[in-house]
Design a protein around this motif. Structure first.
Motif, PDB file in Angstrom:
ATOM      1  N   TYR A 141      32.501  47.053  48.578  1.00 28.49           N
ATOM      2  CA  TYR A 141      33.705  46.242  48.499  1.00 28.49           C
ATOM      3  C   TYR A 141      33.381  44.775  48.725  1.00 28.49           C
ATOM      4  N   ASN A 142      34.003  43.939  47.922  1.00 34.19           N
ATOM      5  CA  ASN A 142      33.807  42.497  47.966  1.00 34.19           C
ATOM      6  C   ASN A 142      34.960  41.875  48.756  1.00 34.19           C
ATOM      7  N   ASP A 143      34.635  41.157  49.809  1.00 30.38           N
ATOM      8  CA  ASP A 143      35.657  40.533  50.656  1.00 30.38           C
ATOM      9  C   ASP A 143      36.440  39.452  49.917  1.00 30.38           C
ATOM     10  N   LYS A 144      35.884  38.918  48.833  1.00 31.47           N
ATOM     11  CA  LYS A 144      36.550  37.848  48.096  1.00 31.47           C
ATOM     12  C   LYS A 144      37.618  38.385  47.139  1.00 31.47           C
ATOM     13  N   LEU A 145      37.661  39.710  46.946  1.00 33.65           N
ATOM     14  CA  LEU A 145      38.631  40.323  46.042  1.00 33.65           C
ATOM     15  C   LEU A 145      39.748  40.981  46.848  1.00 33.65           C
ATOM     16  N   THR A 146      40.883  41.151  46.188  1.00 37.46           N
ATOM     17  CA  THR A 146      41.996  41.826  46.850  1.00 37.46           C
ATOM     18  C   THR A 146      41.718  43.322  46.926  1.00 37.46           C
ATOM     19  N   LYS A 147      42.534  44.009  47.704  1.00 40.08           N
ATOM     20  CA  LYS A 147      42.389  45.455  47.852  1.00 40.08           C
ATOM     21  C   LYS A 147      42.542  46.143  46.494  1.00 40.08           C
ATOM     22  N   GLU A 148      43.529  45.737  45.706  1.00 41.76           N
ATOM     23  CA  GLU A 148      43.769  46.331  44.390  1.00 41.76           C
ATOM     24  C   GLU A 148      42.595  46.076  43.444  1.00 41.76           C
ATOM     25  N   GLN A 149      42.045  44.879  43.499  1.00 39.77           N
ATOM     26  CA  GLN A 149      40.892  44.557  42.663  1.00 39.77           C
ATOM     27  C   GLN A 149      39.685  45.392  43.060  1.00 39.77           C
TER      28      GLN A 149
ATOM     29  N   GLU B  85      40.947  30.851  29.778  1.00 40.27           N
ATOM     30  CA  GLU B  85      40.627  31.472  28.488  1.00 40.27           C
ATOM     31  C   GLU B  85      41.702  32.498  28.133  1.00 40.27           C
ATOM     32  N   PRO B  86      41.946  32.721  26.841  1.00 45.40           N
ATOM     33  CA  PRO B  86      42.912  33.747  26.436  1.00 45.40           C
ATOM     34  C   PRO B  86      42.461  35.141  26.882  1.00 45.40           C
ATOM     35  N   PHE B  87      43.422  36.037  27.054  1.00 49.04           N
ATOM     36  CA  PHE B  87      43.133  37.396  27.497  1.00 49.04           C
ATOM     37  C   PHE B  87      42.133  38.090  26.577  1.00 49.04           C
ATOM     38  N   GLU B  88      42.300  37.931  25.261  1.00 45.06           N
ATOM     39  CA  GLU B  88      41.421  38.611  24.306  1.00 45.06           C
ATOM     40  C   GLU B  88      39.966  38.186  24.481  1.00 45.06           C
ATOM     41  N   VAL B  89      39.749  36.919  24.762  1.00 38.51           N
ATOM     42  CA  VAL B  89      38.384  36.415  24.959  1.00 38.51           C
ATOM     43  C   VAL B  89      37.782  37.015  26.228  1.00 38.51           C
ATOM     44  N   ARG B  90      38.567  37.044  27.306  1.00 38.01           N
ATOM     45  CA  ARG B  90      38.074  37.614  28.558  1.00 38.01           C
ATOM     46  C   ARG B  90      37.807  39.107  28.415  1.00 38.01           C
TER      47      ARG B  90
ATOM     48  N   GLU C 242      34.197  41.670  37.643  1.00 39.36           N
ATOM     49  CA  GLU C 242      34.010  41.015  38.942  1.00 39.36           C
ATOM     50  C   GLU C 242      33.605  39.555  38.765  1.00 39.36           C
ATOM     51  N   LYS C 243      32.734  39.310  37.803  1.00 41.67           N
ATOM     52  CA  LYS C 243      32.305  37.934  37.528  1.00 41.67           C
ATOM     53  C   LYS C 243      33.505  37.085  37.120  1.00 41.67           C
ATOM     54  N   GLN C 244      34.388  37.665  36.281  1.00 38.03           N
ATOM     55  CA  GLN C 244      35.576  36.918  35.858  1.00 38.03           C
ATOM     56  C   GLN C 244      36.538  36.682  37.017  1.00 38.03           C
ATOM     57  N   LEU C 245      36.657  37.676  37.897  1.00 38.45           N
ATOM     58  CA  LEU C 245      37.563  37.507  39.039  1.00 38.45           C
ATOM     59  C   LEU C 245      37.089  36.412  39.981  1.00 38.45           C
ATOM     60  N   LEU C 246      35.780  36.255  40.107  1.00 36.50           N
ATOM     61  CA  LEU C 246      35.226  35.271  41.029  1.00 36.50           C
ATOM     62  C   LEU C 246      35.080  33.884  40.414  1.00 36.50           C
ATOM     63  N   GLU C 247      35.184  33.793  39.080  1.00 33.77           N
ATOM     64  CA  GLU C 247      35.058  32.507  38.384  1.00 33.77           C
ATOM     65  C   GLU C 247      36.440  31.845  38.339  1.00 33.77           C
TER      66      GLU C 247
END
Length: 151
Positions: free
Chosen positions: A10-18, A49-54, A38-43
Motif C-alpha cells: 500500500y502506498n501512503d500517498k494514495l487514498t484507501k480506494e485507490q 490530459e484527456p481521459f482517452e490518452v491516460r 499508480e504513476k498517473q495517480l502520483l503525477e
C-alpha cells in the motif's frame, strides 16, 4: 498450475480506494496497468490530459509488458546459439554474396504457414547459424514458436 502473485504494498500517498483498486489490478494479474495507473495517480499534471490518452497509456503499458514476457518465454524455448542475432544491414554486404531477396522473403515467415522446413547449407564460417538465429528471432516477434536445432 500455481502462480505466485506479486504482493501489492500500500502506498501512503494514495487514498484507501485507490490502494484497493491497485490491489485488485495486481490480483487480476494486470501489473502493467497497475504500475501505469499508480504513476498517473502520483503525477500532478496527469489530469490535464484527456481521459482517452491516460487510459491508452495504461492499456499500452499492460500490452507492452505482456508482449515482452511472451517474447522472453519464446526466446527461452527456442534455445538459440546467438540470441542477439539480427537481420541488419550486414546481409547486404556484397562480400557475403548472399541472396538478399531470398532472406527478405524468409523474414516475412510465410514459409512457416505453408508449412515448410528450412535447411541452410554452406561453407564453414559463412554465417548460416547467425542468419538462422536472426530468422528465428524475426518469427518470434510475430508470436511464432521456434526451435533452433543444429543437425
Amino acid at each position: 498450475m500455481a502462480y505466485r502473485l506479486k504482493d501489492y504494498l500500500y502506498n501512503d500517498k494514495l487514498t484507501k480506494e485507490q490502494n484497493i483498486l491497485m490491489d485488485r489490478l495486481y490480483k487480476l494479474r494486470m501489473s502493467g496497468m497497475a504500475e501505469a495507473f499508480e504513476k498517473q495517480l502520483l503525477e500532478p499534471n496527469t489530469g490535464l490530459e484527456p481521459f482517452e490518452v491516460r487510459f491508452a497509456a495504461i492499456v499500452n503499458q499492460e500490452w507492452d509488458q505482456r508482449e515482452s514476457k511472451k517474447f522472453k518465454r519464446l526466446m527461452k524455448k527456442a534455445t538459440l546459439k546467438y540470441p542477439a542475432a539480427d537481420l541488419d544491414s550486414s546481409i547486404y554486404d556484397p562480400e557475403r554474396q548472399l541472396n538478399t531477396h531470398v532472406i527478405e522473403l524468409l523474414a516475412k515467415c510465410d514459409w512457416i504457414d505453408e508449412p515448410n522446413n528450412l535447411l541452410m547449407t554452406g561453407g564453414a564460417g559463412a554465417g548460416k547459424t547467425h542468419i538462422a538465429c536472426a530468422l528465428c528471432i524475426t518469427a518470434m516477434h510475430q508470436n511464432r514458436t521456434v526451435k533452433y536445432i543444429r543437425a
